[in-house]
Write a protein that holds these residues in place. Structure first.
Motif, mmCIF file in Angstrom:
data_model
loop_
_atom_site.group_PDB
_atom_site.id
_atom_site.type_symbol
_atom_site.label_atom_id
_atom_site.label_comp_id
_atom_site.label_asym_id
_atom_site.label_seq_id
_atom_site.Cartn_x
_atom_site.Cartn_y
_atom_site.Cartn_z
ATOM 1 N N SER A 194 35.324 50.503 1.962
ATOM 2 C CA SER A 194 36.688 50.806 2.209
ATOM 3 C C SER A 194 37.538 50.926 1.097
ATOM 4 C CB SER A 194 37.408 49.777 3.337
ATOM 5 O OG SER A 194 37.752 48.742 2.871
ATOM 6 N N ASP A 228 32.995 39.729 4.884
ATOM 7 C CA ASP A 228 32.422 38.712 5.727
ATOM 8 C C ASP A 228 33.171 38.927 7.011
ATOM 9 O OD1 ASP A 228 30.811 36.934 6.869
ATOM 10 O OD2 ASP A 228 31.715 35.256 5.798
ATOM 11 N N GLU A 229 32.610 38.431 8.248
ATOM 12 C CA GLU A 229 33.386 38.728 9.582
ATOM 13 C C GLU A 229 34.353 37.645 9.429
ATOM 14 O OE1 GLU A 229 34.873 38.710 13.164
ATOM 15 O OE2 GLU A 229 33.742 37.006 12.732
ATOM 16 N N ILE A 233 39.796 40.435 3.763
ATOM 17 C CA ILE A 233 38.599 40.186 4.501
ATOM 18 C C ILE A 233 38.260 41.676 5.054
ATOM 19 C CG2 ILE A 233 37.358 38.888 6.326
ATOM 20 C CD1 ILE A 233 39.593 36.677 5.835
ATOM 21 N N LEU A 243 41.448 42.683 7.485
ATOM 22 C CA LEU A 243 41.507 43.925 7.989
ATOM 23 C C LEU A 243 42.816 44.798 7.772
ATOM 24 C CD1 LEU A 243 39.921 41.879 9.667
ATOM 25 C CD2 LEU A 243 40.376 42.767 11.632
ATOM 26 N N LEU A 290 41.802 37.763 17.668
ATOM 27 C CA LEU A 290 40.305 37.285 17.356
ATOM 28 C C LEU A 290 40.261 35.999 16.682
ATOM 29 C CD1 LEU A 290 38.509 40.280 15.764
ATOM 30 C CD2 LEU A 290 38.059 39.259 17.994
#
Ligand code: ATP
Length: 234
Positions: free
Chosen positions: A181, A193-194, A175, A156, A80
């Motif tokens: 989580s 945030d993405e 992030i 992630l 990504l």
């Protein structure tokens, strides 16, 4: 697949496309993790909220002050955001290490190759060190990368490994779109945030030396949850 740029879900569909196209490098479990992230991004209105902005500034400060910063990347992150990671590494002087939950030599080599295309030599192949408290393959890391780092950015990540890095005494930035989580709750600085949205902001703050030192992660996560709750109730 050719997607019209004016499709209302263009960005989201493109992100899915990138992950699917890199399917030999991204673990199937990574696709599930992405879907969970998308759901939380809806709750944020797919924009960077103010508490996330504070976390980004706190992360910038940690990276600026770090002696040995490392950015840990997995399949999702490379698929990504390889370009965004390269820029952050350049402005912060951080090393990049491929570090995988579902580790195979082929995936490590493939992801290093993808980072190389972006212009950076990532570590990860000669994993001569290990993260205490984790089992076998998941524990592997490089002594000149994560092993020797004082500040680690692990986007992630999963909760166990985040906790293990904290237990090693490292300052851990994550992030994660899910403020609930275990990773989000365990890291010292959690940017809810993405990934591709916040990395350019983080690079800008590092480059402009615009960090903040006063930051409380628990308070930040509470603010994010309140923000989501207000959006739902309104
Ligand atoms: P934990 O072990 O921390 O409780 P988990 O089991 O959900 O969490 P993973 O399955 O590794 O851990 O998921 C990684 C996290 O990354 C998920 O919480 C998901 O919300 C988040 N995520 C996925 N895609 C993105 C993205 N593009 N940007 C930011 N966060 C994302």
């Amino acid at each position: 697949m050719t997607l019209p740029k004016n499709h209302p879900r263009y960005k989201s569909l493109m992100a899915r496309e990138k992950l699917v196209n890199a399917s030999d490098m991204v673990a199937k479990q990574g696709l599930i993790a992405h879907g969970r992230g998308e759901a939380f991004d809806y709750l944020l209105g797919e924009q960077t909220c103010l508490p996330a902005l504070s976390a980004i500034k706190a992360a910038a400060s940690a990276l600026i002050e770090a002696k040995n910063p490392v950015i840990s990347v997995n399949g999702n992150v490379v698929a990504l955001a390889a370009r965004e990671v390269v820029r952050l590494a350049e402005v912060s002087g951080a090393k990049v290490e491929v570090n995988l939950f579902h580790r195979t030599p082929e995936r490590v080599a493939g992801l290093i190759k993808m980072m190389k295309k972006g212009g950076i030599d990532a570590l990860g192949e000669n994993a001569d060190d290990s993260i205490p408290g984790l089992s076998s393959e998941r524990a592997k890391c490089c002594s000149d990368g994560i092993g020797g780092a004082d500040v680690v950015l692990v986007p992630l990540e999963d909760g166990d490994r985040c906790q293990a890095l904290v237990d090693m005494g490292k300052k851990v930035i994550t992030i994660d779109l899910n403020p609930l989580s275990r990773t989000a709750q365990t890291a010292h600085i959690t940017i809810v945030d993405e990934l591709t949205r916040c990395l350019p902001l983080l690079s800008d703050f590092v480059e402009e030396k615009k960090g903040i030192d006063s930051f409380d992660n628990k308070e930040c996560l509470r603010d994010v949850l309140n923000y989501m709750a207000e959006r739902i109730s309104s």
